[in-house]
Design an enzyme around this catalytic site. Structure first.
Site, PDB file in Angstrom:
ATOM      1  N   LYS A 111       0.836  -1.218   0.000  1.00 22.97           N
ATOM      2  CA  LYS A 111       0.000   0.000   0.000  1.00 22.97           C
ATOM      3  C   LYS A 111       0.863   1.257   0.000  1.00 22.97           C
ATOM      4  O   LYS A 111       0.492   2.271  -0.590  1.00 22.97           O
ATOM      5  CB  LYS A 111      -0.928   0.024   1.228  1.00 22.97           C
ATOM      6  CG  LYS A 111      -2.040  -0.992   1.171  1.00 22.97           C
ATOM      7  CD  LYS A 111      -3.075  -0.619   0.127  1.00 22.97           C
ATOM      8  CE  LYS A 111      -4.154  -1.676   0.064  1.00 22.97           C
ATOM      9  NZ  LYS A 111      -5.011  -1.573  -1.102  1.00 22.97           N
ATOM     10  N   LYS A 194      -3.220 -12.672  -9.506  1.00 25.48           N
ATOM     11  CA  LYS A 194      -4.400 -12.658  -8.633  1.00 25.48           C
ATOM     12  C   LYS A 194      -5.561 -11.904  -9.280  1.00 25.48           C
ATOM     13  O   LYS A 194      -5.399 -10.749  -9.687  1.00 25.48           O
ATOM     14  CB  LYS A 194      -4.021 -11.979  -7.307  1.00 25.48           C
ATOM     15  CG  LYS A 194      -5.146 -11.964  -6.298  1.00 25.48           C
ATOM     16  CD  LYS A 194      -4.743 -11.251  -5.032  1.00 25.48           C
ATOM     17  CE  LYS A 194      -5.936 -10.581  -4.397  1.00 25.48           C
ATOM     18  NZ  LYS A 194      -5.587  -9.637  -3.371  1.00 25.48           N
ATOM     19  N   LYS A 197      -9.976  -6.591  -8.722  1.00 25.77           N
ATOM     20  CA  LYS A 197     -10.444  -5.475  -9.544  1.00 25.77           C
ATOM     21  C   LYS A 197      -9.484  -4.301  -9.462  1.00 25.77           C
ATOM     22  O   LYS A 197      -9.523  -3.422 -10.314  1.00 25.77           O
ATOM     23  CB  LYS A 197     -11.879  -5.128  -9.173  1.00 25.77           C
ATOM     24  CG  LYS A 197     -12.102  -3.984  -8.290  1.00 25.77           C
ATOM     25  CD  LYS A 197     -13.561  -3.909  -7.940  1.00 25.77           C
ATOM     26  CE  LYS A 197     -13.835  -2.712  -7.068  1.00 25.77           C
ATOM     27  NZ  LYS A 197     -14.369  -1.569  -7.715  1.00 25.77           N
TER      28      LYS A 197
HETATM   29  P1  TYM Z   1     -10.830  -9.059   0.472  1.00 26.30           P
HETATM   30  O1  TYM Z   1     -12.072  -8.270   0.538  1.00 26.30           O
HETATM   31  O2  TYM Z   1      -9.658  -8.482  -0.251  1.00 26.30           O
HETATM   32  O3  TYM Z   1     -11.113 -10.472  -0.153  1.00 26.30           O
HETATM   33  C1  TYM Z   1     -12.125 -11.304   0.384  1.00 26.30           C
HETATM   34  C2  TYM Z   1     -11.735 -12.759   0.323  1.00 26.30           C
HETATM   35  O4  TYM Z   1     -11.547 -13.166  -1.024  1.00 26.30           O
HETATM   36  C3  TYM Z   1     -10.266 -13.742  -1.160  1.00 26.30           C
HETATM   37  N1  TYM Z   1      -9.739 -13.425  -2.488  1.00 26.30           N
HETATM   38  C4  TYM Z   1      -9.182 -14.341  -3.289  1.00 26.30           C
HETATM   39  N2  TYM Z   1      -8.956 -15.648  -3.106  1.00 26.30           N
HETATM   40  C5  TYM Z   1      -8.391 -16.323  -4.132  1.00 26.30           C
HETATM   41  N3  TYM Z   1      -8.047 -15.736  -5.300  1.00 26.30           N
HETATM   42  C6  TYM Z   1      -8.243 -14.410  -5.526  1.00 26.30           C
HETATM   43  N4  TYM Z   1      -7.926 -13.855  -6.688  1.00 26.30           N
HETATM   44  C7  TYM Z   1      -8.840 -13.645  -4.483  1.00 26.30           C
HETATM   45  N5  TYM Z   1      -9.194 -12.343  -4.355  1.00 26.30           N
HETATM   46  C8  TYM Z   1      -9.737 -12.225  -3.121  1.00 26.30           C
HETATM   47  C9  TYM Z   1      -9.405 -13.117  -0.074  1.00 26.30           C
HETATM   48  O5  TYM Z   1      -8.296 -13.928   0.245  1.00 26.30           O
HETATM   49  C10 TYM Z   1     -10.401 -13.041   1.064  1.00 26.30           C
HETATM   50  O6  TYM Z   1     -10.495 -14.273   1.720  1.00 26.30           O
HETATM   51  N6  TYM Z   1      -8.880  -8.467   4.946  1.00 26.30           N
HETATM   52  C11 TYM Z   1      -9.878  -9.200   4.234  1.00 26.30           C
HETATM   53  C12 TYM Z   1     -11.276  -9.066   4.832  1.00 26.30           C
HETATM   54  C13 TYM Z   1     -11.331  -9.368   6.276  1.00 26.30           C
HETATM   55  C14 TYM Z   1     -11.258 -10.656   6.873  1.00 26.30           C
HETATM   56  C15 TYM Z   1     -11.334 -10.443   8.275  1.00 26.30           C
HETATM   57  C16 TYM Z   1     -11.106 -11.932   6.374  1.00 26.30           C
HETATM   58  C17 TYM Z   1     -11.473  -8.468   7.260  1.00 26.30           C
HETATM   59  N7  TYM Z   1     -11.473  -9.099   8.476  1.00 26.30           N
HETATM   60  C18 TYM Z   1     -11.285 -11.494   9.171  1.00 26.30           C
HETATM   61  C19 TYM Z   1     -11.051 -13.000   7.279  1.00 26.30           C
HETATM   62  C20 TYM Z   1     -11.150 -12.759   8.667  1.00 26.30           C
HETATM   63  C21 TYM Z   1      -9.881  -8.691   2.812  1.00 26.30           C
HETATM   64  O7  TYM Z   1      -9.483  -7.597   2.542  1.00 26.30           O
HETATM   65  O8  TYM Z   1     -10.386  -9.525   1.930  1.00 26.30           O
END
Ligand code: TYM
Length: 331
Positions: A111, A194, A197
């Protein structure tokens, strides 16, 4: 019965990465376990969305959770900001989170590079808020994609540190989970490793995409002029197409195109057509359900209210124990 939890930031519509990285697990696990699935709207504030975008996306994600098969009567579906207990636990965990370790987290360093004008404290303490989400319900398993692995490691550190500091056994040590298999990373259509978006809209297949959207995106996916040496190693963009095929298509289709690749006779146009058809078939039921639910505001409000109540009940139990352990007591 285990406690399982995960969340997704409301930054737009859900895509195949979200589904295969996190959601899919829940659809299967919700009946045999105590499942919490939430919309991480506080986390999404690190990038300063407009109020209208934030609200719209929270609704999108709620609709898409349900459309993807999460049953609000069975699992606890809630919006993070409806459960204010998380803020207090976040504050308390921050007292045992060290700036040095937070600065070393890969997503934070990324970031700093990608948004140098907005390196806010919320970004630095993002892993503590995540730990608060998880530990608040004392979750043991956290279905996430590969990109969240390091955050989960931080949650384990914070849980262990709290237990050791106060000589208690309050928090289970949570693990990142994907059916006991390796964590997954669904690749993008733009050649990036990955699907996300933030790379580009064109690299992402959304659960709500129309067949036409999917066709356009897949047919424009990055490929190359084809292999020239038998059994040649696949470049990134090509191995992405094969990974997508492995996720969406039958083993037979995968084996067929793999063999064609090894023999240098592959036609990427045919392979993309196959991926397109399979992606359309896969997303069609989601899309239908999304369209059906989107206008049902009364139902969505009911789901969010019910989820918030259940989540607060669980969170407040943990929080009152944490306060007592720390020594916060009314005089
Ligand atoms: P976020 O919103 O970026 O993504 C949500 C979930 O989708 C998974 N993900 C993917 N998995 C495989 N391939 C991809 N291309 C891909 N893109 C996204 C992410 O690994 C995630 O599981 N920090 C987290 C949200 C969060 C969270 C938590 C998750 C907040 N608190 C507590 C688990 C437990 C996040 O930004 O995910």
């Amino acid at each position: 019965m285990e406690i399982i939890l995960s969340g997704i930031r409301p930054t737009g519509n859900l895509h195949l990465g979200n589904y295969f990285g996190a959601l899919k697990n829940f659809v299967k696990l919700q009946h045999e376990n105590k499942c919490f699935f939430f919309i991480a709207d506080y986390h999404s504030l690190t990038t300063h969305p407009t109020p209208a975008d934030l609200q719209g996306n929270v609704k999108n994600v709620l609709v898409e959770y349900i459309a993807a098969g999460l049953d609000p009567e069975v699992a606890t579906l809630y919006i993070q900001s409806d459960v204010k207990e998380v803020c207090e636990l976040y504050l308390l965990l921050n007292m045992n989170a060290y700036v040095g370790e937070l600065q070393r987290v890969a997503s934070f360093k990324e970031k700093i590079r990608s948004q140098p004008d907005n390196v806010n404290a919320g970004l630095l303490t993002y892993p503590t808020l995540m730990a608060a989400d998880i530990l608040m319900h004392r979750a043991a398993k956290v279905p996430v994609g590969k990109d969240q692995e390091q955050h989960l490691e931080m949650s384990r550190n914070f849980a262990n540190r709290f237990n050791n500091l106060y000589k208690v056994d309050l928090f289970p040590i949570p693990i990142a989970y994907n059916f006991g298999n390796d964590l997954v990373k669904v690749p993008g259509l733009d050649g990036s490793t990955k699907m996300s978006k933030s790379n580009s809209e064109a690299s992402v297949i959304y659960l709500c995409d129309s067949p036409e959207d999917i066709r356009k995106k897949v047919m424009r996916a990055v490929s190359d002029s084809g292999p020239t040496i038998p059994n040649q190693e696949k470049p990134q963009a090509i191995s992405n197409l094969f990974d997508l095929m492995k996720t969406l298509s039958s083993q037979d289709a995968f084996d067929y195109f793999n063999e064609q690749y090894d023999k240098c006779t592959i036609r990427y146009g045919d392979m993309k057509k196959q991926i397109t058809e399979d992606a359309i078939k896969f997303t069609a039921p989601f899309r239908e359900k999304i369209l059906e639910l989107s206008s049902n505001n009364e139902y969505l409000h009911k789901v969010a209210t019910m989820g918030a109540e259940k989540a607060r009940e669980s969170a407040s139990k943990t929080l009152s124990q944490v306060r007592e352990i720390i020594g916060i007591k009314s005089i």
